[in-house]
Design a protein around this motif. Structure first.
Motif, PDB file in Angstrom:
ATOM      1  N   LEU A 140       6.886 -27.381   9.134  1.00  0.00           N
ATOM      2  CA  LEU A 140       7.054 -26.110   9.833  1.00  0.00           C
ATOM      3  C   LEU A 140       7.228 -25.336   8.832  1.00  0.00           C
ATOM      4  O   LEU A 140       6.714 -24.167   8.845  1.00  0.00           O
ATOM      5  CB  LEU A 140       8.331 -26.276  10.858  1.00  0.00           C
ATOM      6  CG  LEU A 140       7.992 -26.973  12.101  1.00  0.00           C
ATOM      7  CD1 LEU A 140       9.368 -26.903  12.964  1.00  0.00           C
ATOM      8  CD2 LEU A 140       7.089 -26.551  12.901  1.00  0.00           C
ATOM      9  N   TRP A 141       8.117 -25.414   7.868  1.00  0.00           N
ATOM     10  CA  TRP A 141       8.496 -24.222   6.957  1.00  0.00           C
ATOM     11  C   TRP A 141       7.256 -24.249   5.972  1.00  0.00           C
ATOM     12  O   TRP A 141       6.904 -23.031   5.693  1.00  0.00           O
ATOM     13  CB  TRP A 141       9.469 -24.880   6.073  1.00  0.00           C
ATOM     14  CG  TRP A 141      10.027 -23.687   4.956  1.00  0.00           C
ATOM     15  CD1 TRP A 141       9.665 -23.962   3.701  1.00  0.00           C
ATOM     16  CD2 TRP A 141      10.372 -22.517   5.297  1.00  0.00           C
ATOM     17  NE1 TRP A 141       9.993 -22.708   2.906  1.00  0.00           N
ATOM     18  CE2 TRP A 141      10.435 -21.989   3.749  1.00  0.00           C
ATOM     19  CE3 TRP A 141      10.689 -21.602   6.072  1.00  0.00           C
ATOM     20  CZ2 TRP A 141      10.892 -20.436   3.465  1.00  0.00           C
ATOM     21  CZ3 TRP A 141      11.151 -20.359   5.977  1.00  0.00           C
ATOM     22  CH2 TRP A 141      11.328 -19.881   4.728  1.00  0.00           C
ATOM     23  N   SER A 142       6.422 -25.318   5.574  1.00  0.00           N
ATOM     24  CA  SER A 142       5.408 -25.414   4.803  1.00  0.00           C
ATOM     25  C   SER A 142       4.158 -24.494   5.507  1.00  0.00           C
ATOM     26  O   SER A 142       3.577 -23.826   4.919  1.00  0.00           O
ATOM     27  CB  SER A 142       4.893 -26.705   4.367  1.00  0.00           C
ATOM     28  OG  SER A 142       5.757 -27.348   3.681  1.00  0.00           O
ATOM     29  N   ALA A 143       4.213 -24.643   6.909  1.00  0.00           N
ATOM     30  CA  ALA A 143       3.013 -24.263   7.560  1.00  0.00           C
ATOM     31  C   ALA A 143       3.447 -22.582   7.911  1.00  0.00           C
ATOM     32  O   ALA A 143       2.350 -21.876   7.862  1.00  0.00           O
ATOM     33  CB  ALA A 143       2.800 -24.799   9.007  1.00  0.00           C
ATOM     34  N   TYR A 144       4.588 -22.422   7.897  1.00  0.00           N
ATOM     35  CA  TYR A 144       5.020 -20.692   7.942  1.00  0.00           C
ATOM     36  C   TYR A 144       4.632 -20.166   6.758  1.00  0.00           C
ATOM     37  O   TYR A 144       4.198 -19.077   6.621  1.00  0.00           O
ATOM     38  CB  TYR A 144       6.522 -20.775   8.530  1.00  0.00           C
ATOM     39  CG  TYR A 144       6.902 -19.417   8.474  1.00  0.00           C
ATOM     40  CD1 TYR A 144       6.889 -18.371   9.425  1.00  0.00           C
ATOM     41  CD2 TYR A 144       7.771 -18.841   7.449  1.00  0.00           C
ATOM     42  CE1 TYR A 144       7.199 -17.442   9.443  1.00  0.00           C
ATOM     43  CE2 TYR A 144       8.277 -17.750   7.500  1.00  0.00           C
ATOM     44  CZ  TYR A 144       7.905 -16.750   8.515  1.00  0.00           C
ATOM     45  OH  TYR A 144       8.688 -15.614   8.293  1.00  0.00           O
ATOM     46  N   THR A 145       5.169 -20.691   5.593  1.00  0.00           N
ATOM     47  CA  THR A 145       4.908 -19.936   4.363  1.00  0.00           C
ATOM     48  C   THR A 145       3.501 -19.891   3.904  1.00  0.00           C
ATOM     49  O   THR A 145       2.977 -18.952   3.463  1.00  0.00           O
ATOM     50  CB  THR A 145       5.605 -20.745   3.157  1.00  0.00           C
ATOM     51  OG1 THR A 145       4.987 -22.054   3.039  1.00  0.00           O
ATOM     52  CG2 THR A 145       7.058 -20.846   3.459  1.00  0.00           C
ATOM     53  N   GLU A 146       2.542 -20.805   4.593  1.00  0.00           N
ATOM     54  CA  GLU A 146       0.937 -20.779   4.353  1.00  0.00           C
ATOM     55  C   GLU A 146       0.444 -19.887   5.273  1.00  0.00           C
ATOM     56  O   GLU A 146      -0.643 -19.603   5.163  1.00  0.00           O
ATOM     57  CB  GLU A 146       0.687 -22.090   4.084  1.00  0.00           C
ATOM     58  CG  GLU A 146       1.106 -22.959   2.807  1.00  0.00           C
ATOM     59  CD  GLU A 146       0.438 -22.159   1.446  1.00  0.00           C
ATOM     60  OE1 GLU A 146      -0.394 -21.713   1.531  1.00  0.00           O
ATOM     61  OE2 GLU A 146       1.393 -22.410   0.543  1.00  0.00           O
ATOM     62  N   GLY A 147       0.917 -19.465   6.513  1.00  0.00           N
ATOM     63  CA  GLY A 147       0.550 -18.811   7.466  1.00  0.00           C
ATOM     64  C   GLY A 147      -0.351 -19.784   8.300  1.00  0.00           C
ATOM     65  O   GLY A 147      -1.357 -19.190   9.072  1.00  0.00           O
ATOM     66  N   SER A 148      -0.323 -21.143   8.433  1.00  0.00           N
ATOM     67  CA  SER A 148      -1.219 -21.809   9.183  1.00  0.00           C
ATOM     68  C   SER A 148      -0.434 -22.115  10.347  1.00  0.00           C
ATOM     69  O   SER A 148       0.117 -23.019  10.940  1.00  0.00           O
ATOM     70  CB  SER A 148      -1.085 -23.254   8.515  1.00  0.00           C
ATOM     71  OG  SER A 148      -1.962 -23.109   7.163  1.00  0.00           O
ATOM     72  N   TRP A 149      -0.913 -21.000  11.200  1.00  0.00           N
ATOM     73  CA  TRP A 149      -0.109 -21.148  12.639  1.00  0.00           C
ATOM     74  C   TRP A 149      -0.735 -22.090  13.440  1.00  0.00           C
ATOM     75  O   TRP A 149       0.139 -22.646  14.352  1.00  0.00           O
ATOM     76  CB  TRP A 149      -0.310 -19.817  13.518  1.00  0.00           C
ATOM     77  CG  TRP A 149       0.028 -18.653  12.570  1.00  0.00           C
ATOM     78  CD1 TRP A 149      -0.711 -17.672  11.699  1.00  0.00           C
ATOM     79  CD2 TRP A 149       1.617 -18.169  12.048  1.00  0.00           C
ATOM     80  NE1 TRP A 149       0.154 -16.938  11.274  1.00  0.00           N
ATOM     81  CE2 TRP A 149       1.336 -17.321  11.219  1.00  0.00           C
ATOM     82  CE3 TRP A 149       2.832 -19.094  12.189  1.00  0.00           C
ATOM     83  CZ2 TRP A 149       2.728 -16.674  10.710  1.00  0.00           C
ATOM     84  CZ3 TRP A 149       3.717 -18.336  11.945  1.00  0.00           C
ATOM     85  CH2 TRP A 149       3.712 -17.257  11.020  1.00  0.00           C
TER      86      TRP A 149
ATOM     87  N   PHE B  54       1.636 -25.205  12.453  1.00  0.00           N
ATOM     88  CA  PHE B  54       3.007 -24.854  12.794  1.00  0.00           C
ATOM     89  C   PHE B  54       3.126 -25.028  14.375  1.00  0.00           C
ATOM     90  O   PHE B  54       4.095 -25.622  14.683  1.00  0.00           O
ATOM     91  CB  PHE B  54       3.096 -23.497  12.507  1.00  0.00           C
ATOM     92  CG  PHE B  54       4.589 -22.984  12.735  1.00  0.00           C
ATOM     93  CD1 PHE B  54       5.546 -23.160  12.005  1.00  0.00           C
ATOM     94  CD2 PHE B  54       4.805 -22.415  14.230  1.00  0.00           C
ATOM     95  CE1 PHE B  54       6.935 -22.705  12.316  1.00  0.00           C
ATOM     96  CE2 PHE B  54       6.140 -22.115  14.487  1.00  0.00           C
ATOM     97  CZ  PHE B  54       7.105 -22.270  13.421  1.00  0.00           C
ATOM     98  N   THR B  55       2.235 -24.578  15.217  1.00  0.00           N
ATOM     99  CA  THR B  55       2.252 -24.866  16.797  1.00  0.00           C
ATOM    100  C   THR B  55       2.274 -26.402  16.740  1.00  0.00           C
ATOM    101  O   THR B  55       3.095 -27.028  17.599  1.00  0.00           O
ATOM    102  CB  THR B  55       1.339 -24.274  17.488  1.00  0.00           C
ATOM    103  OG1 THR B  55       1.352 -22.675  17.004  1.00  0.00           O
ATOM    104  CG2 THR B  55       1.426 -24.135  18.522  1.00  0.00           C
TER     105      THR B  55
END
Length: 259
Positions: free
Chosen positions: A61-70, A73-74
């Protein structure tokens, strides 16, 4: 002496009584499946495994959030919440056995097919990972040439934590920059004879070390003048040995688009 007798029950032979049905048994208090401590070892193992799953989920989740991969993330959030619900609920016993297979099916089969279709029907590719502005800047930097009227400055080579940088003195202002950070004013720099001789937090690299150890790195170093690629950059002149009685010189290259 009188003796108490219970009246016969309807339908029973004379002189016999039918025993009363037993009263309702005391209902056992049902506890959540995740809180049953009948098997402490098994419960501890489940907690340890779920802790690993949740830790990995938080990392995703943190990696997806920092990369903006929503999208990732979802999807990761749904899988983590579903895993905790399945393995800490009493009503999902069948899912406890098929949940791992379902997760692998979704990640390695369904997601792969959907992503392959997305790539096939869009302009996605390694050549389109950057934005248009980033691609234009990269092309301008690649085709950068020295402008005929570009000025030259006495150049000071700096080093800090293994990173090289340039310092120049331009219009009465000392400026310092690196390959990643464009030139910026440095009011604390020491200037002698229009040449930067000391910068707080940086070590001035001597000419002898440049020639013996860092010549290729210094020649290849490009320090942008600003955030805009069209403003050019500062580079060292492409000479093997600096002229006598002179510090290494640099130039401002103005990008020249190719035809």
């Amino acid at each position: 002496m009188s003796q108490f007798s219970q009246p016969p029950t309807a339908g029973a032979p004379p002189g016999e009584t039918v025993p009363e049905p037993p009263g309702p048994a005391s209902s056992k208090v049902r506890t959540a499946h995740a809180k049953e401590w009948n098997s402490p070892v098994g419960y501890a193992v489940k907690l340890a495994l779920m802790a690993l799953v949740n830790a990995f989920g938080v990392y995703l989740l943190w990696s997806a959030y920092t990369e903006g991969s929503w999208g990732i993330f979802t999807g990761s959030l749904i899988l983590v919440v579903a895993a905790n619900w399945v393995y800490f609920s009493r009503r999902t016993l069948p899912l406890k056995y098929i949940a791992p297979g379902l997760v692998f099916l979704i990640v390695f089969q369904l997601f792969t097919m959907v992503y392959t279709g997305y790539v096939a029907f869009t302009n996605y590719g390694t050549g389109h990972n950057a934005t248009k502005a980033q691609a234009v800047d990269a092309l301008l930097i690649q085709d950068e040439r020295r402008a005929p009227e570009s000025p030259s400055y006495p150049l000071t080579v700096l080093e800090a934590d293994g990173e090289l940088g340039f310092a120049i003195y331009d219009d009465g202002v000392a400026r310092v920059g690196t390959a990643e950070e464009p030139l910026a004013e440095e009011p604390e720099a020491t200037v002698t004879d229009e040449r930067v001789t000391a910068v707080p937090g940086w070590e001035v690299v001597e000419r002898a070390r440049i020639l013996s150890e860092l010549q290729n790195e210094v020649v290849a170093l490009r320090v942008p003048v600003s955030q805009e690629a069209t403003d050019g950059s500062i580079r060292r002149t492409r000479t093997t040995v600096p002229p006598a009685r002179s510090t290494p010189r640099c130039w401002t290259g103005i990008p020249m688009p190719t035809s």
